[in-house]
Write an enzyme that holds these catalytic residues in place. Sequence first.
Site, mmCIF file in Angstrom:
data_model
loop_
_atom_site.group_PDB
_atom_site.id
_atom_site.type_symbol
_atom_site.label_atom_id
_atom_site.label_comp_id
_atom_site.label_asym_id
_atom_site.label_seq_id
_atom_site.Cartn_x
_atom_site.Cartn_y
_atom_site.Cartn_z
ATOM 1 C CG HIS A 65 -1.717 -1.205 1.423
ATOM 2 N ND1 HIS A 65 -3.038 -1.287 1.014
ATOM 3 C CD2 HIS A 65 -1.420 -2.418 1.963
ATOM 4 C CE1 HIS A 65 -3.511 -2.490 1.302
ATOM 5 N NE2 HIS A 65 -2.553 -3.197 1.882
ATOM 6 N NE ARG A 67 -0.691 3.843 3.607
ATOM 7 C CZ ARG A 67 -1.504 2.874 3.974
ATOM 8 N NH1 ARG A 67 -2.570 2.550 3.246
ATOM 9 N NH2 ARG A 67 -1.296 2.204 5.075
ATOM 10 C CG ASN A 97 -5.934 0.586 0.741
ATOM 11 O OD1 ASN A 97 -5.059 0.219 -0.043
ATOM 12 N ND2 ASN A 97 -5.794 0.477 2.039
ATOM 13 C CE LYS A 147 -7.264 -6.324 -0.674
ATOM 14 N NZ LYS A 147 -6.214 -5.523 -0.129
ATOM 15 C CG HIS A 179 -8.192 -7.842 3.815
ATOM 16 N ND1 HIS A 179 -7.188 -6.997 4.217
ATOM 17 C CD2 HIS A 179 -8.808 -8.245 4.955
ATOM 18 C CE1 HIS A 179 -7.203 -6.910 5.545
ATOM 19 N NE2 HIS A 179 -8.180 -7.656 6.017
ATOM 20 C CG HIS A 233 -2.918 -10.087 4.366
ATOM 21 N ND1 HIS A 233 -4.221 -10.487 4.340
ATOM 22 C CD2 HIS A 233 -2.950 -8.757 4.149
ATOM 23 C CE1 HIS A 233 -4.988 -9.447 4.113
ATOM 24 N NE2 HIS A 233 -4.251 -8.386 3.985
ATOM 25 C CG ASP A 304 -0.762 -5.846 4.220
ATOM 26 O OD1 ASP A 304 -1.170 -5.064 3.348
ATOM 27 O OD2 ASP A 304 -1.390 -6.083 5.261
ATOM 28 C CG HIS A 308 -0.995 3.660 9.109
ATOM 29 N ND1 HIS A 308 -2.010 4.217 8.358
ATOM 30 C CD2 HIS A 308 -1.168 2.317 9.010
ATOM 31 C CE1 HIS A 308 -2.763 3.254 7.848
ATOM 32 N NE2 HIS A 308 -2.269 2.092 8.219
ATOM 33 N N GLY A 323 -1.657 -1.409 10.269
ATOM 34 C CA GLY A 323 -0.708 -1.545 9.165
ATOM 35 C C GLY A 323 0.692 -1.200 9.598
HETATM 36 O O1 DOR Z 1 -3.234 -3.562 8.332
HETATM 37 C C1 DOR Z 1 -3.562 -3.277 7.199
HETATM 38 N N1 DOR Z 1 -3.416 -2.035 6.722
HETATM 39 N N2 DOR Z 1 -4.090 -4.226 6.403
HETATM 40 C C2 DOR Z 1 -4.600 -3.931 5.195
HETATM 41 O O2 DOR Z 1 -4.999 -4.825 4.496
HETATM 42 C C3 DOR Z 1 -4.682 -2.524 4.754
HETATM 43 C C4 DOR Z 1 -3.603 -1.763 5.341
HETATM 44 C C5 DOR Z 1 -3.623 -0.287 5.085
HETATM 45 O O3 DOR Z 1 -3.829 0.101 3.938
HETATM 46 O O4 DOR Z 1 -3.334 0.480 6.002
#
Ligand code: DOR
Length: 439
Positions: A65, A67, A97, A147, A179, A233, A304, A308, A323
């Site tokens: 991911h 961002r 996402n 997805k 997922h 995962h 994965d 953050h 995450g």
């Molecule tokens: O922990 C997670 N964070 N699992 C996910 O599948 C999405 C991800 C996120 O995008 O922060």
Amino acid sequence: MSFTTQLLIRNSRILLANGEFLLGDVLVREGKIVQVAPGISTESNQIIDGSGLTLLPGVIDPQVHFREPGLEYKEDLFTATCACARGGVTSFLEMPNTKPLTITQAALDDKLARANQKCLVNYGFFIGATPDNLPDLLQAKPTCGIKIFMGSAHGALLVSREAELEPIFAQGKRLIAVHAEDQERIIIRRKEFAGNSDPAIHSVIQDEVVALNATKLALKLSKKYERRLHILHLSTGVEAELLREDKPGWVTAEVTPQHLLLNTSAYAKIGTLAQMNPPVRSPENNALLWKALLDGVIDFIATDHAPHTLAEKEQGYPHSPSGMPGVQTSLPLMLTQAVAGKSSVAQVANWMSTAPAKAYGIKNKGAIAPGYDADLVLVDLENYHPVLREEMLSKCGWSPFEGWNLTGWPVVTIVGGQVVYEKGKLNTEVRGKALSFEV
Ligand code: DOR
């Protein structure tokens, strides 16, 4: 884009496609491997001395991911791929996402254009399913697959009910990656445990049954329509055992290094930094996941990578987002396990390069052989170095593995014949290419 016309990597321990090692040289021309042999003599523009090092196919990370667009305060395609280059990751498949969500051709095109400008390594993108974008899912191109967030997603990306899932499985042929978490059960259990701010409760709320219910449903639909399914995962032994009993040839599964190496004891040490979806589990689950990986029930590894900021993580459970980052540490984490005797180095290269290339139909990647793309990583299996926060290149600037003393760190990373990372220095001029998928 300018290629180094010829590159010679001398005297390394080369992992061959048959899993054996050869002490020798690799000659690269115009981004492709042209010769693998001992004592190649040629006038090369660039020579890399691989003495004492091991040469592996570059890592393909099939779930990240990154961002961008919309959440660049956490990460962007440039910072993420700097971390990839340093971690030996030469290709990635990225999730939908972002903001806007990657749920249309226009959003996919936008990501590809951004990646073309900013990515130091090769890239591919998933298209995200919503309860009502089936035409987009059927037509989007190029994409590694669809997805589906069956749980743990907000807003439009959540497709949790069987009646909404069924048409997606029924129509089209492309790979569906799930997922697998049961959203209904998550909602019920969140209410049950409301008010508890211990991050360890995360693994209790989103328990093993949450994961198992959704994996069962995805398998049921995949079997009904013989639809290519990939389970992202995998986090529990019960799911692994389910697949051991009943895994059709068109189903694959992956596991993350954190589900193999971290467990619920991590909450006491690193708090919400250990919070992810699906959650980390008990040590027994670590062991069962390892067993399934070694037995081939689980096909490959993905990080994965889900960065953050520390400020977001410090908000405390349940306000902290789930995450953790992973692309910079995944290869040394797994190679350290191999050196400790958990697996062979060749198995790690299979799980982190050869098998994902095969599963997603990425041609000419995942092996060191003439004709293959020169996506390579030279690693040092002799020395150990700890994971240090100040060395993390992801914009989020932390790792759940800080302080872990690892071997197998990349010394040189090569993308399409171009040296993108060498001994602590990045070449930020290098750009990767869009991947294509032929399944
Ligand atoms: O922990 C997670 N964070 N699992 C996910 O599948 C999405 C991800 C996120 O995008 O922060």
